[in-house]
Design a protein around this motif. Structure first.
Motif, PDB file in Angstrom:
ATOM      1  N   LYS A  30       0.835  -1.197   0.000  1.00 34.44           N
ATOM      2  CA  LYS A  30       0.000   0.000   0.000  1.00 34.44           C
ATOM      3  C   LYS A  30       0.870   1.247   0.000  1.00 34.44           C
ATOM      4  O   LYS A  30       2.002   1.233   0.480  1.00 34.44           O
ATOM      5  N   LEU A  31       0.310   2.337  -0.515  1.00 34.76           N
ATOM      6  CA  LEU A  31       1.047   3.592  -0.642  1.00 34.76           C
ATOM      7  C   LEU A  31       0.688   4.521   0.519  1.00 34.76           C
ATOM      8  O   LEU A  31      -0.486   4.727   0.818  1.00 34.76           O
ATOM      9  N   TYR A  32       1.705   5.096   1.142  1.00 37.62           N
ATOM     10  CA  TYR A  32       1.469   5.945   2.318  1.00 37.62           C
ATOM     11  C   TYR A  32       2.079   7.340   2.198  1.00 37.62           C
ATOM     12  O   TYR A  32       2.062   8.100   3.175  1.00 37.62           O
ATOM     13  N   GLY A  33       2.611   7.677   1.056  1.00 36.85           N
ATOM     14  CA  GLY A  33       3.207   8.995   0.929  1.00 36.85           C
ATOM     15  C   GLY A  33       3.597   9.290  -0.504  1.00 36.85           C
ATOM     16  O   GLY A  33       3.381   8.484  -1.420  1.00 36.85           O
ATOM     17  N   LEU A  34       4.190  10.459  -0.688  1.00 37.11           N
ATOM     18  CA  LEU A  34       4.728  10.881  -1.975  1.00 37.11           C
ATOM     19  C   LEU A  34       6.169  11.327  -1.755  1.00 37.11           C
ATOM     20  O   LEU A  34       6.484  11.943  -0.733  1.00 37.11           O
ATOM     21  N   PRO A  35       7.073  11.023  -2.703  1.00 32.26           N
ATOM     22  CA  PRO A  35       8.487  11.370  -2.507  1.00 32.26           C
ATOM     23  C   PRO A  35       8.746  12.858  -2.721  1.00 32.26           C
ATOM     24  O   PRO A  35       8.487  13.392  -3.797  1.00 32.26           O
ATOM     25  N   PHE A  36       9.259  13.507  -1.687  1.00 33.59           N
ATOM     26  CA  PHE A  36       9.540  14.953  -1.718  1.00 33.59           C
ATOM     27  C   PHE A  36      10.865  15.199  -2.435  1.00 33.59           C
ATOM     28  O   PHE A  36      10.945  15.948  -3.393  1.00 33.59           O
ATOM     29  N   ALA A  75      -3.308  18.050  -0.920  1.00 29.06           N
ATOM     30  CA  ALA A  75      -3.116  19.048  -1.970  1.00 29.06           C
ATOM     31  C   ALA A  75      -1.726  19.674  -1.858  1.00 29.06           C
ATOM     32  O   ALA A  75      -1.059  19.916  -2.874  1.00 29.06           O
ATOM     33  N   LEU A  76      -1.279  19.930  -0.629  1.00 32.82           N
ATOM     34  CA  LEU A  76       0.068  20.486  -0.435  1.00 32.82           C
ATOM     35  C   LEU A  76       1.121  19.471  -0.877  1.00 32.82           C
ATOM     36  O   LEU A  76       2.103  19.840  -1.535  1.00 32.82           O
ATOM     37  N   ALA A  77       0.931  18.199  -0.524  1.00 31.42           N
ATOM     38  CA  ALA A  77       1.887  17.168  -0.941  1.00 31.42           C
ATOM     39  C   ALA A  77       1.951  17.069  -2.464  1.00 31.42           C
ATOM     40  O   ALA A  77       3.044  16.916  -3.040  1.00 31.42           O
TER      41      ALA A  77
END
Length: 517
Positions: free
Chosen positions: A235-241, A426-428
């Motif tokens: 499962k996906l829990y974030g986005l790479p900054f 939205a910020l991510a």
């Protein structure tokens, strides 16, 4: 021909029935709609609307239940219809317990339908978005620039930064204390070191992201190995900054120093030989390499890269541990042990590794950077952002390591406790967009997470950075990584002081730490 007294024509009956049914439909639809329109923030207006909605739902429930009898009466005995305004029909209905139960059941159904019909909220929840991060605030830092851009374009959702300070382990502890049950829950969005993602995901500290909410274009644009660092248990829990990988910095003002082709060229005998020649010249060289061997996360990074350079397989390319048949110990092969021995020999050689206070074990990232900047070493392994810190203090070039480096970086994860999940998402999305990634890359020398950014970047080292990222490997992936890293580097430090020989319990201790014991 006129109708007989007391009788209705079929046409009139049908018209009257249609009128009654239509009124009931209108009343019921209006009451269900009013349920969907109730504002849960409970302002005076929403309270009034709730009361009116309740009355309408009850009225519609009564109407639905008396409708069959009313239709039958109109068709068979229209003369028995109650006169307009006659309340006795309502009293007769409400004095029958079974009919009251039916009315209540109908009311429940209408409310349920209204709630089910409420469209999912799409607007951003108002209020500041609290971002918890460990990087220092600076007006020219590209991350701060991006926060400022967002705040200017979203005045109802300005970024409010919650800084956690200290060394890596201290930063980790403070973020965990904020996220765990009973924590302060200051954050809406975490900027997490990628090695912490499994723990935050496994413990429910951050929200799962719907993969379908990421467009196919974005999914294909993110570097696959980098996006994988945001996943746990499928499962996906974030986005790479931003991502990271090691680069080799080498002097270009010293004859004989060139892009390394092997680990030995910058960390072994070949580098030592180059340093011996350079010492005889006017270059200020004291040692070959500004190694980073302090008892911090950087030691785990340095040791893993030395092991991989020797062909070690104790940590696989997928971030798993290679275990013995019964799973009680890490399978330390000859190549793994050779890598540790090579590192130990370098750490004890002052001509090869520049030390702080004559102790290589005290050399951290800042010390290594200062040494290379002051021109006392020929080589330095560091992250791409180090290029900005060096500036023009020394003539240098960078190269992707000849063998795999550790994959680093930070991911954006939405706190489970946030009351502004849509705003945080939205910020991510904004911070990981192509334009934001280009700003991070070209203004701050961060390795971008998107493949398209490499095509548009104007930085001179973009090809080397891309090669390093594509070749990089993850550290062991486990919810207990922090404990694992502590045990690993403790064992490595002991080996550095013991000729490269690890203690007998090292392989077993690693498995126990891996499993959280």
């Amino acid at each position: 021909m006129s109708e007989p007294a007391g009788q209705w024509s079929p046409r009139k009956k049908i018209g009257y029935i249609a009128f009654v049914v239509g009124m009931v439909v209108v009343i019921t639809s209006a009451s269900a709609y009013m349920v969907t329109a109730v504002d849960r923030r409970w302002t005076p207006g929403s309270i009034a609307l709730t009361v009116v909605s309740g009355i309408m739902v009850v009225v519609s429930g009564i109407c639905i239940n008396v409708l069959p009898k009313t239709v039958t009466t109109i068709w068979r005995n229209p003369e028995r219809l109650p006169a307009p305004g006659d309340p006795r029909w309502l009293l007769r209905v409400l004095t029958k317990p079974f009919r009251v139960l039916l009315i209540l059941a109908t009311v429940v159904v209408i409310v349920a339908v209204g709630i089910a019909a409420i469209p999912p909220a799409t607007g951003l929840e108002p209020g500041p978005i609290r971002v918890m991060t460990a990087f220092g605030e600076g007006a020219s830092d590209p991350r701060t620039v991006l926060f400022r851009q967002w705040s200017q374009s979203h005045p109802d959702n300005p970024v409010q930064v919650e800084f956690v300070q200290g060394e890596t382990d201290q930063q980790y502890e403070r973020m965990v204390n904020d996220a765990k049950p009973g924590g302060e829950h200051k954050a809406d969005l975490y900027v997490l070191d990628l090695v912490w993602m499994p723990q935050f995901a496994a413990n429910g500290y951050v929200r799962e992201l719907d993969r379908a909410s990421i467009s196919e274009t974005d999914r294909s644009d993110f570097t696959p190995s980098v996006l994988d660092t945001c996943a746990w248990d499928g499962k996906l829990y974030g986005l790479p900054f931003n991502t990271d990988a090691g680069l080799i910095f080498y002097r270009t003002d010293v004859p004989g120093v060139a892009k390394p082709d092997t680990w030995d060229d910058y960390f072994g005998a070949s580098a030592k030989a180059e340093a011996a020649v350079a010492k005889a010249g006017p270059y200020g060289v004291k040692a070959a390499n500004a190694a980073q061997l302090a008892d911090e996360e950087v030691l785990t990074v340095t040791a893993l890269e030395a092991i991989w350079a020797a062909g070690g397989k104790m940590v696989t390319v997928n971030g798993d541990l290679t275990l013995n048949p019964d799973g009680t110990e890490v399978a330390l092969g000859a190549e793994d042990l050779k890598g540790i021995e090579n590192l130990a020999l370098a750490a004890k050689d002052p001509d090869l590794v520049l030390t702080e206070n004559d102790t290589a074990a005290k050399s951290a990232e800042s010390g290594a950077l200062d040494s290379f900047r002051s021109k006392t070493t020929l080589y330095m392994r560091n992250w791409p952002v180090a290029a900005d810190s060096l500036g023009k203090s020394v003539e240098f070039a960078v190269a992707a390591p000849p063998t795999s480096s550790v994959l680093g970086g930070q991911n954006l994860a939405i706190a489970s406790s946030t009351d502004k999940p849509r705003a945080a998402r939205a910020l991510a999305d904004f911070l990981t967009s192509p334009s934001s990634q280009l700003i991070l890359s070209d203004m701050g020398s961060f390795a971008p997470t998107r493949q398209s950014t490499y095509r548009f970047s104007e930085r001179t080292d973009v090809n080397e950075v891309r090669a390093a990222v594509e070749r990089a490997r993850p550290r062991p992936i486990t919810p207990h990584y922090t404990r694992f890293s502590q045990v690993f580097r403790t064992g490595i430090l002991r080996a550095l002081n013991n000729g490269g020989k690890v203690e007998e319990s090292f392989a077993r201790d690693l498995v126990e730490a891996w499993n959280g014991r």
